[in-house]
Design a protein around this motif. Structure first.
Motif, PDB file in Angstrom:
ATOM      1  N   LYS A   6      17.628 -16.911   6.548  1.00  0.00           N
ATOM      2  CA  LYS A   6      19.055 -16.613   6.542  1.00  0.00           C
ATOM      3  C   LYS A   6      19.602 -16.649   7.956  1.00  0.00           C
ATOM      4  CE  LYS A   6      18.218 -11.627   6.483  1.00  0.00           C
ATOM      5  NZ  LYS A   6      18.374 -10.405   5.714  1.00  0.00           N
ATOM      6  N   VAL A   7      20.880 -16.982   8.033  1.00  0.00           N
ATOM      7  CA  VAL A   7      21.624 -16.946   9.291  1.00  0.00           C
ATOM      8  C   VAL A   7      22.669 -15.857   9.121  1.00  0.00           C
ATOM      9  CG1 VAL A   7      23.102 -18.225  10.886  1.00  0.00           C
ATOM     10  CG2 VAL A   7      21.265 -19.416   9.680  1.00  0.00           C
ATOM     11  N   VAL A   8      22.628 -14.882  10.010  1.00  0.00           N
ATOM     12  CA  VAL A   8      23.555 -13.754   9.939  1.00  0.00           C
ATOM     13  C   VAL A   8      24.668 -13.976  10.951  1.00  0.00           C
ATOM     14  CG1 VAL A   8      23.792 -11.256  10.198  1.00  0.00           C
ATOM     15  CG2 VAL A   8      21.697 -12.211   9.227  1.00  0.00           C
ATOM     16  N   GLY A   9      25.907 -13.893  10.462  1.00  0.00           N
ATOM     17  CA  GLY A   9      27.072 -14.034  11.319  1.00  0.00           C
ATOM     18  C   GLY A   9      27.961 -12.810  11.222  1.00  0.00           C
ATOM     19  N   LYS A  10      28.973 -12.751  12.044  1.00  0.00           N
ATOM     20  CA  LYS A  10      29.903 -11.610  12.045  1.00  0.00           C
ATOM     21  C   LYS A  10      30.605 -11.431  10.698  1.00  0.00           C
ATOM     22  CE  LYS A  10      30.539 -10.348  16.616  1.00  0.00           C
ATOM     23  NZ  LYS A  10      29.976  -9.058  16.907  1.00  0.00           N
ATOM     24  N   ASN A  11      30.867 -12.537   9.985  1.00  0.00           N
ATOM     25  CA  ASN A  11      31.630 -12.472   8.739  1.00  0.00           C
ATOM     26  C   ASN A  11      30.788 -12.673   7.488  1.00  0.00           C
ATOM     27  OD1 ASN A  11      33.939 -12.188  10.348  1.00  0.00           O
ATOM     28  ND2 ASN A  11      34.166 -14.397  10.499  1.00  0.00           N
ATOM     29  N   GLY A  12      29.479 -12.651   7.612  1.00  0.00           N
ATOM     30  CA  GLY A  12      28.637 -12.811   6.429  1.00  0.00           C
ATOM     31  C   GLY A  12      27.286 -13.400   6.745  1.00  0.00           C
ATOM     32  N   THR A  13      26.529 -13.627   5.687  1.00  0.00           N
ATOM     33  CA  THR A  13      25.171 -14.157   5.799  1.00  0.00           C
ATOM     34  C   THR A  13      25.039 -15.407   4.936  1.00  0.00           C
ATOM     35  OG1 THR A  13      24.273 -11.946   6.149  1.00  0.00           O
ATOM     36  CG2 THR A  13      22.732 -13.623   5.410  1.00  0.00           C
ATOM     37  N   ALA A  14      24.408 -16.420   5.502  1.00  0.00           N
ATOM     38  CA  ALA A  14      24.147 -17.660   4.768  1.00  0.00           C
ATOM     39  C   ALA A  14      22.639 -17.809   4.596  1.00  0.00           C
ATOM     40  CB  ALA A  14      24.706 -18.860   5.532  1.00  0.00           C
ATOM     41  N   ARG A  15      22.207 -17.991   3.373  1.00  0.00           N
ATOM     42  CA  ARG A  15      20.792 -18.231   3.086  1.00  0.00           C
ATOM     43  C   ARG A  15      20.547 -19.733   3.145  1.00  0.00           C
ATOM     44  NH1 ARG A  15      17.959 -14.204   2.272  1.00  0.00           N
ATOM     45  NH2 ARG A  15      18.793 -12.208   1.629  1.00  0.00           N
ATOM     46  N   PHE A  16      19.393 -20.130   3.703  1.00  0.00           N
ATOM     47  CA  PHE A  16      19.086 -21.552   3.808  1.00  0.00           C
ATOM     48  C   PHE A  16      17.672 -21.842   3.326  1.00  0.00           C
ATOM     49  CE2 PHE A  16      17.731 -19.897   7.945  1.00  0.00           C
ATOM     50  CZ  PHE A  16      16.475 -20.480   8.096  1.00  0.00           C
ATOM     51  N   GLU A  17      17.479 -23.120   3.001  1.00  0.00           N
ATOM     52  CA  GLU A  17      16.168 -23.628   2.605  1.00  0.00           C
ATOM     53  C   GLU A  17      16.061 -25.024   3.195  1.00  0.00           C
ATOM     54  OE1 GLU A  17      14.499 -22.983  -1.480  1.00  0.00           O
ATOM     55  OE2 GLU A  17      14.832 -25.156  -1.591  1.00  0.00           O
ATOM     56  N   VAL A  18      14.992 -25.271   3.944  1.00  0.00           N
ATOM     57  CA  VAL A  18      14.772 -26.585   4.551  1.00  0.00           C
ATOM     58  C   VAL A  18      13.443 -27.134   4.033  1.00  0.00           C
ATOM     59  CG1 VAL A  18      14.572 -27.908   6.686  1.00  0.00           C
ATOM     60  CG2 VAL A  18      15.954 -25.840   6.660  1.00  0.00           C
ATOM     61  N   LYS A  19      13.485 -28.350   3.500  1.00  0.00           N
ATOM     62  CA  LYS A  19      12.278 -29.022   3.025  1.00  0.00           C
ATOM     63  C   LYS A  19      11.970 -30.175   3.966  1.00  0.00           C
ATOM     64  CE  LYS A  19      13.204 -28.049  -1.796  1.00  0.00           C
ATOM     65  NZ  LYS A  19      13.491 -28.615  -3.122  1.00  0.00           N
ATOM     66  N   LYS A  20      10.717 -30.210   4.416  1.00  0.00           N
ATOM     67  CA  LYS A  20      10.287 -31.320   5.263  1.00  0.00           C
ATOM     68  C   LYS A  20       9.289 -32.164   4.480  1.00  0.00           C
ATOM     69  CE  LYS A  20       8.240 -32.612   9.627  1.00  0.00           C
ATOM     70  NZ  LYS A  20       7.780 -32.195  10.934  1.00  0.00           N
ATOM     71  N   ALA A  21       9.541 -33.451   4.429  1.00  0.00           N
ATOM     72  CA  ALA A  21       8.659 -34.399   3.761  1.00  0.00           C
ATOM     73  C   ALA A  21       8.383 -35.547   4.729  1.00  0.00           C
ATOM     74  CB  ALA A  21       9.307 -34.909   2.484  1.00  0.00           C
ATOM     75  N   LYS A  22       7.586 -36.495   4.295  1.00  0.00           N
ATOM     76  CA  LYS A  22       7.243 -37.633   5.165  1.00  0.00           C
ATOM     77  C   LYS A  22       8.474 -38.411   5.602  1.00  0.00           C
ATOM     78  CE  LYS A  22       2.622 -38.387   3.389  1.00  0.00           C
ATOM     79  NZ  LYS A  22       1.721 -39.304   2.689  1.00  0.00           N
ATOM     80  N   GLY A  23       9.479 -38.490   4.743  1.00  0.00           N
ATOM     81  CA  GLY A  23      10.659 -39.296   5.034  1.00  0.00           C
ATOM     82  C   GLY A  23      11.747 -38.597   5.817  1.00  0.00           C
ATOM     83  N   GLY A  24      11.675 -37.280   5.979  1.00  0.00           N
ATOM     84  CA  GLY A  24      12.709 -36.554   6.702  1.00  0.00           C
ATOM     85  C   GLY A  24      12.850 -35.126   6.236  1.00  0.00           C
ATOM     86  N   LEU A  25      14.031 -34.567   6.473  1.00  0.00           N
ATOM     87  CA  LEU A  25      14.297 -33.170   6.131  1.00  0.00           C
ATOM     88  C   LEU A  25      15.584 -33.050   5.330  1.00  0.00           C
ATOM     89  CD1 LEU A  25      13.277 -33.080   9.426  1.00  0.00           C
ATOM     90  CD2 LEU A  25      13.185 -30.723   8.745  1.00  0.00           C
ATOM     91  N   THR A  26      15.610 -32.043   4.451  1.00  0.00           N
ATOM     92  CA  THR A  26      16.833 -31.716   3.733  1.00  0.00           C
ATOM     93  C   THR A  26      17.080 -30.225   3.877  1.00  0.00           C
ATOM     94  OG1 THR A  26      15.631 -31.422   1.652  1.00  0.00           O
ATOM     95  CG2 THR A  26      16.638 -33.566   2.031  1.00  0.00           C
ATOM     96  N   LEU A  27      18.327 -29.869   4.081  1.00  0.00           N
ATOM     97  CA  LEU A  27      18.727 -28.478   4.228  1.00  0.00           C
ATOM     98  C   LEU A  27      19.767 -28.165   3.176  1.00  0.00           C
ATOM     99  CD1 LEU A  27      19.426 -26.300   7.180  1.00  0.00           C
ATOM    100  CD2 LEU A  27      21.381 -26.825   5.757  1.00  0.00           C
ATOM    101  N   ARG A  28      19.616 -27.010   2.570  1.00  0.00           N
ATOM    102  CA  ARG A  28      20.637 -26.501   1.638  1.00  0.00           C
ATOM    103  C   ARG A  28      20.917 -25.062   2.054  1.00  0.00           C
ATOM    104  NH1 ARG A  28      23.255 -27.804  -2.835  1.00  0.00           N
ATOM    105  NH2 ARG A  28      23.892 -26.191  -4.285  1.00  0.00           N
TER     106      ARG A  28
END
Length: 95
Positions: A6-28
């Motif tokens: 998670k990334v915590v900011g002054k106005n809220g928190t954002a949860r993230f998920e990053v997948k790394k595979a052979k071809g690259g990365l995806t973030l949600r």
């Protein structure tokens, strides 16, 4: 590899998920306003937290000044060879 946190900011928190595979990365990322943020890059040379770091300005626009980035879970894929070695090691240890 899969990294959740998670990334915590002054106005809220954002949860993230990053997948790394052979071809690259995806973030949600899920933001407090309910609108997700999806990003992908075809560069396997980056590590998951490097991608999060590069996208912090985008997070900051949505949740205000960043107060912290926290990793909650890391799942690393094991290669088939590593799994076989672990199994053989267990069998060898039973003798």
């Amino acid at each position: 590899m899969l990294v959740r946190g998670k990334v915590v900011g002054k106005n809220g928190t954002a949860r993230f998920e990053v997948k790394k595979a052979k071809g690259g990365l995806t973030l949600r990322a899920e933001f407090p306003d309910g609108e997700p943020f999806d990003y992908s890059v075809d560069c396997p040379c980056l590590e998951p937290l490097e991608l999060v770091g590069l996208l912090l300005p985008a997070f900051e626009e949505r949740i205000g000044e960043i107060e912290g980035v926290f990793v909650e879970d890391v799942e690393e894929e094991k290669s088939v060879l590593r799994r076989i070695r672990e199994l053989l090691g267990k069998l060898k240890g039973k003798k």
